[in-house]
Design a protein around this motif. Structure first.
Motif, PDB file in Angstrom:
ATOM      1  N   MET A   1     -12.653  32.505  22.078  1.00 17.02           N
ATOM      2  CA  MET A   1     -12.854  32.626  20.823  1.00 17.02           C
ATOM      3  C   MET A   1     -12.531  30.795  19.670  1.00 17.02           C
ATOM      4  SD  MET A   1     -14.301  35.516  18.760  1.00 17.02           S
ATOM      5  CE  MET A   1     -15.254  34.992  20.477  1.00 17.02           C
TER       6      MET A   1
ATOM      7  N   ASN B   1     -19.422  38.307  21.163  1.00 13.82           N
ATOM      8  CA  ASN B   1     -18.710  38.298  21.039  1.00 13.82           C
ATOM      9  C   ASN B   1     -18.647  39.796  20.049  1.00 13.82           C
ATOM     10  OD1 ASN B   1     -18.372  35.787  20.776  1.00 13.82           O
ATOM     11  ND2 ASN B   1     -19.177  35.100  19.228  1.00 13.82           N
TER      12      ASN B   1
ATOM     13  N   TYR C   1      -9.482  45.515  14.604  1.00 12.93           N
ATOM     14  CA  TYR C   1      -9.853  44.587  14.892  1.00 12.93           C
ATOM     15  C   TYR C   1     -11.288  44.121  14.434  1.00 12.93           C
ATOM     16  CZ  TYR C   1     -10.410  40.076  16.908  1.00 12.93           C
ATOM     17  OH  TYR C   1     -10.788  39.251  17.747  1.00 12.93           O
ATOM     18  N   LEU C   2     -11.938  44.462  14.362  1.00  5.40           N
ATOM     19  CA  LEU C   2     -13.330  45.103  13.686  1.00  5.40           C
ATOM     20  C   LEU C   2     -13.874  45.396  12.930  1.00  5.40           C
ATOM     21  CD1 LEU C   2     -15.261  45.828  16.512  1.00  5.40           C
ATOM     22  CD2 LEU C   2     -15.287  43.239  15.807  1.00  5.40           C
TER      23      LEU C   2
ATOM     24  N   MET D   1     -10.166  34.864  11.264  1.00  5.18           N
ATOM     25  CA  MET D   1      -9.823  33.698  11.703  1.00  5.18           C
ATOM     26  C   MET D   1     -11.204  33.584  12.823  1.00  5.18           C
ATOM     27  SD  MET D   1      -9.959  30.825   9.545  1.00  5.18           S
ATOM     28  CE  MET D   1      -9.959  32.441   8.205  1.00  5.18           C
ATOM     29  N   ASP D   2     -10.801  34.405  13.884  1.00  6.99           N
ATOM     30  CA  ASP D   2     -11.376  34.802  14.286  1.00  6.99           C
ATOM     31  C   ASP D   2     -12.803  35.180  14.740  1.00  6.99           C
ATOM     32  OD1 ASP D   2      -9.424  34.845  16.478  1.00  6.99           O
ATOM     33  OD2 ASP D   2      -9.162  36.046  17.392  1.00  6.99           O
TER      34      ASP D   2
ATOM     35  N   LEU E   1     -20.817  25.976  19.985  1.00  2.00           N
ATOM     36  CA  LEU E   1     -21.251  25.918  19.475  1.00  2.00           C
ATOM     37  C   LEU E   1     -21.539  25.022  18.173  1.00  2.00           C
ATOM     38  CD1 LEU E   1     -21.314  29.093  16.197  1.00  2.00           C
ATOM     39  CD2 LEU E   1     -22.906  28.947  18.182  1.00  2.00           C
TER      40      LEU E   1
ATOM     41  N   THR F   1     -27.558  31.746  20.023  1.00  9.18           N
ATOM     42  CA  THR F   1     -26.367  31.706  18.614  1.00  9.18           C
ATOM     43  C   THR F   1     -26.319  33.214  18.334  1.00  9.18           C
ATOM     44  OG1 THR F   1     -26.991  29.992  17.931  1.00  9.18           O
ATOM     45  CG2 THR F   1     -25.765  31.117  16.761  1.00  9.18           C
TER      46      THR F   1
ATOM     47  N   ASN G   1      -4.642  37.886   9.128  1.00 12.66           N
ATOM     48  CA  ASN G   1      -5.370  36.250   8.943  1.00 12.66           C
ATOM     49  C   ASN G   1      -6.039  35.344  10.402  1.00 12.66           C
ATOM     50  OD1 ASN G   1      -6.279  33.320   7.665  1.00 12.66           O
ATOM     51  ND2 ASN G   1      -4.594  32.750   9.459  1.00 12.66           N
ATOM     52  N   ARG G   2      -5.001  35.746  11.579  1.00  8.93           N
ATOM     53  CA  ARG G   2      -6.193  35.671  12.478  1.00  8.93           C
ATOM     54  C   ARG G   2      -7.047  36.405  12.834  1.00  8.93           C
ATOM     55  NH1 ARG G   2      -2.057  33.609  16.431  1.00  8.93           N
ATOM     56  NH2 ARG G   2      -2.996  31.709  14.662  1.00  8.93           N
TER      57      ARG G   2
ATOM     58  N   VAL H   1     -23.849  35.927  19.439  1.00  4.52           N
ATOM     59  CA  VAL H   1     -22.708  36.953  18.846  1.00  4.52           C
ATOM     60  C   VAL H   1     -22.525  38.246  19.427  1.00  4.52           C
ATOM     61  CG1 VAL H   1     -23.344  38.441  16.557  1.00  4.52           C
ATOM     62  CG2 VAL H   1     -23.570  35.329  16.940  1.00  4.52           C
TER      63      VAL H   1
ATOM     64  N   LEU I   1     -20.582  32.819  10.488  1.00  9.48           N
ATOM     65  CA  LEU I   1     -20.568  31.788   9.754  1.00  9.48           C
ATOM     66  C   LEU I   1     -21.823  31.915  10.381  1.00  9.48           C
ATOM     67  CD1 LEU I   1     -18.356  28.366   9.131  1.00  9.48           C
ATOM     68  CD2 LEU I   1     -20.079  29.937   7.689  1.00  9.48           C
ATOM     69  N   ALA I   2     -22.634  31.164  11.942  1.00 10.02           N
ATOM     70  CA  ALA I   2     -23.476  31.336  12.385  1.00 10.02           C
ATOM     71  C   ALA I   2     -24.616  32.435  12.219  1.00 10.02           C
ATOM     72  CB  ALA I   2     -23.099  31.503  13.940  1.00 10.02           C
TER      73      ALA I   2
ATOM     74  N   GLU J   1     -10.830  46.034  20.900  1.00 13.08           N
ATOM     75  CA  GLU J   1     -10.388  46.939  19.709  1.00 13.08           C
ATOM     76  C   GLU J   1     -10.146  48.116  20.306  1.00 13.08           C
ATOM     77  OE1 GLU J   1     -11.552  47.834  15.918  1.00 13.08           O
ATOM     78  OE2 GLU J   1     -12.901  48.599  17.023  1.00 13.08           O
TER      79      GLU J   1
ATOM     80  N   TYR K   1     -14.945  34.647  11.981  1.00 10.58           N
ATOM     81  CA  TYR K   1     -15.274  33.808  10.510  1.00 10.58           C
ATOM     82  C   TYR K   1     -16.515  32.973  11.753  1.00 10.58           C
ATOM     83  CZ  TYR K   1     -15.252  29.816   7.426  1.00 10.58           C
ATOM     84  OH  TYR K   1     -15.789  29.655   6.374  1.00 10.58           O
ATOM     85  N   PRO K   2     -16.039  32.193  12.701  1.00 12.56           N
ATOM     86  CA  PRO K   2     -17.418  31.396  13.296  1.00 12.56           C
ATOM     87  C   PRO K   2     -19.362  32.488  13.891  1.00 12.56           C
ATOM     88  CG  PRO K   2     -14.873  30.655  14.750  1.00 12.56           C
ATOM     89  CD  PRO K   2     -15.075  32.107  13.720  1.00 12.56           C
ATOM     90  N   THR K   3     -18.335  33.806  14.378  1.00  8.91           N
ATOM     91  CA  THR K   3     -19.571  34.673  13.976  1.00  8.91           C
ATOM     92  C   THR K   3     -20.181  33.969  12.714  1.00  8.91           C
ATOM     93  OG1 THR K   3     -18.330  35.518  15.800  1.00  8.91           O
ATOM     94  CG2 THR K   3     -20.353  36.511  15.154  1.00  8.91           C
TER      95      THR K   3
ATOM     96  N   TYR L   1     -14.894  28.499  21.263  1.00  3.83           N
ATOM     97  CA  TYR L   1     -16.266  29.102  20.517  1.00  3.83           C
ATOM     98  C   TYR L   1     -16.989  27.679  19.496  1.00  3.83           C
ATOM     99  CZ  TYR L   1     -20.225  31.932  18.973  1.00  3.83           C
ATOM    100  OH  TYR L   1     -21.297  32.658  17.788  1.00  3.83           O
TER     101      TYR L   1
ATOM    102  N   ASN M   1     -10.147  31.624   3.427  1.00  2.26           N
ATOM    103  CA  ASN M   1      -9.738  31.378   4.181  1.00  2.26           C
ATOM    104  C   ASN M   1      -8.385  30.068   3.884  1.00  2.26           C
ATOM    105  OD1 ASN M   1     -11.466  31.744   5.583  1.00  2.26           O
ATOM    106  ND2 ASN M   1     -12.528  29.320   6.174  1.00  2.26           N
TER     107      ASN M   1
END
Lengths: 154, 154, 154
Positions: free
Chosen positions: C54, C25, A105-106, A54-55, C61, C18, A50-51, C22, A61-62, C33, A57-59, C57, A25
């Motif tokens: 987002m 999300n 995007y994904l 980052m969008d 969490l 969670t 980067n956006r 996900v 990690l969780a 997309e 990223y929390p998903t 989010y 990051n």
């Protein structure tokens, strides 16, 4: 071993992957900062890549932490490492593309899906054990360890 | 003390810092909402400052919680508080600047680095203990407690 | 029951919520997309709705997990489910609006506030127990269970 060491034992691989993701990051953020200060033509693309990273990223990690806590930390951390490699490739690929053909995007859907499945299996196994007394924990852990190798297939 | 109280004992400082950060996020979000509804000239800057803060937020949370769980919650929470103060200053500073001289994309690098180092030391200490049986946990905790005071130096 | 099963016992409802978040999300991301590839007039609104969701989010969490760990997982997970329903309504509502009358930047404030309060009560209860030896944990859990039903009031 005191209580805090027991905690560390169950999460240290996950923490390592989290630390690597934090490094990544920071690398992304420094790239954005440098490009945006220089006002190069690539600054829009860097900022967008980067956006998108980052969008998601929390998903990521969780789902990685849930999979690691519910089932088994080794395959979860392994999948996390592969996700970070996919993300690096996505970021670099985004910069190299002309804006007409940017990647979507994904990214890393397969890995997120694998981690998601690990969580579901972990919870299902817990409920089975609680209500029926069957414990397939060992077997499930062995299977996930083996299955995580399938993520290496491109 | 039942099991859930033991959990709370090891994380309550981290939870407090997280709650303060949530309050701050809400403050930022309300600022964005108010400025964007009023269409003031500052709305772009507010929205950008909020975006940069939110982009760095998951990274901060992840590294603070890892540092707190792996090593010692008190210095991690202390560093978290200082990070929140730096973030507040960054946000307010962003609004006061003209768009020609906005502060960079990154902020609080030193604090993130300190928390990162805490995680690395915590994991290293765990591995040392596991493979060599040396336990420097006490010493390391004392050193981190002292070292966290260094963050106060501007 | 080994140690990892005890961990799962205290968090499995939170993990479920969670996982559902996900999934949501991923649904949002796929919507973004698809719209952005098709360059429909709605693509700006979809992208903006996704961004707002987002942005909130990680805060959601963090506060849900803290509430679940500090006090009681059942009402925290229940509040989480309601938050996800509110978010779905917000996202769909955002798409249906003309850009002149978009819903605000914030949503689900009441639920975040409830979870926030749960954390505060949990920490307060822990400190009371630690310093005065009073344990209201049982009573507090019963009250939160009942209070979470109030979130159903529209």
């Amino acid at each position: 071993m005191d209580a805090s060491q027991v905690v560390v034992e169950n999460i240290y691989l996950l923490v390592m992957v989290t630390l690597i993701s934090v490094l990544q990051n920071t690398f992304f953020a420094q790239k954005v900062e440098r490009e945006c200060l220089a006002h190069t033509p690539a600054s829009d693309r860097v900022s967008c890549a980067n956006r998108n990273c980052m969008d998601a990223y929390p998903t990521f990690l969780a789902v990685m932490w849930c999979a690691g806590l519910c089932l088994n930390q080794a395959p979860a951390a392994f999948a996390g490492i592969i996700y970070l490699m996919v993300r690096q490739k996505y970021f670099v690929g985004y910069l190299g593309q002309t804006s007409q053909s940017t990647p979507g995007y994904l990214f890393g859907k397969r890995i997120i899906f694998f981690l998601f499945l690990m969580c579901v299996v972990g919870i299902f196994n817990y409920l089975l054990m609680r209500f029926f007394g069957n414990d397939y924990h060992e077997h499930v852990q062995t299977i996930t360890n083996a299955a995580s190798a399938l993520l290496l297939i491109p």
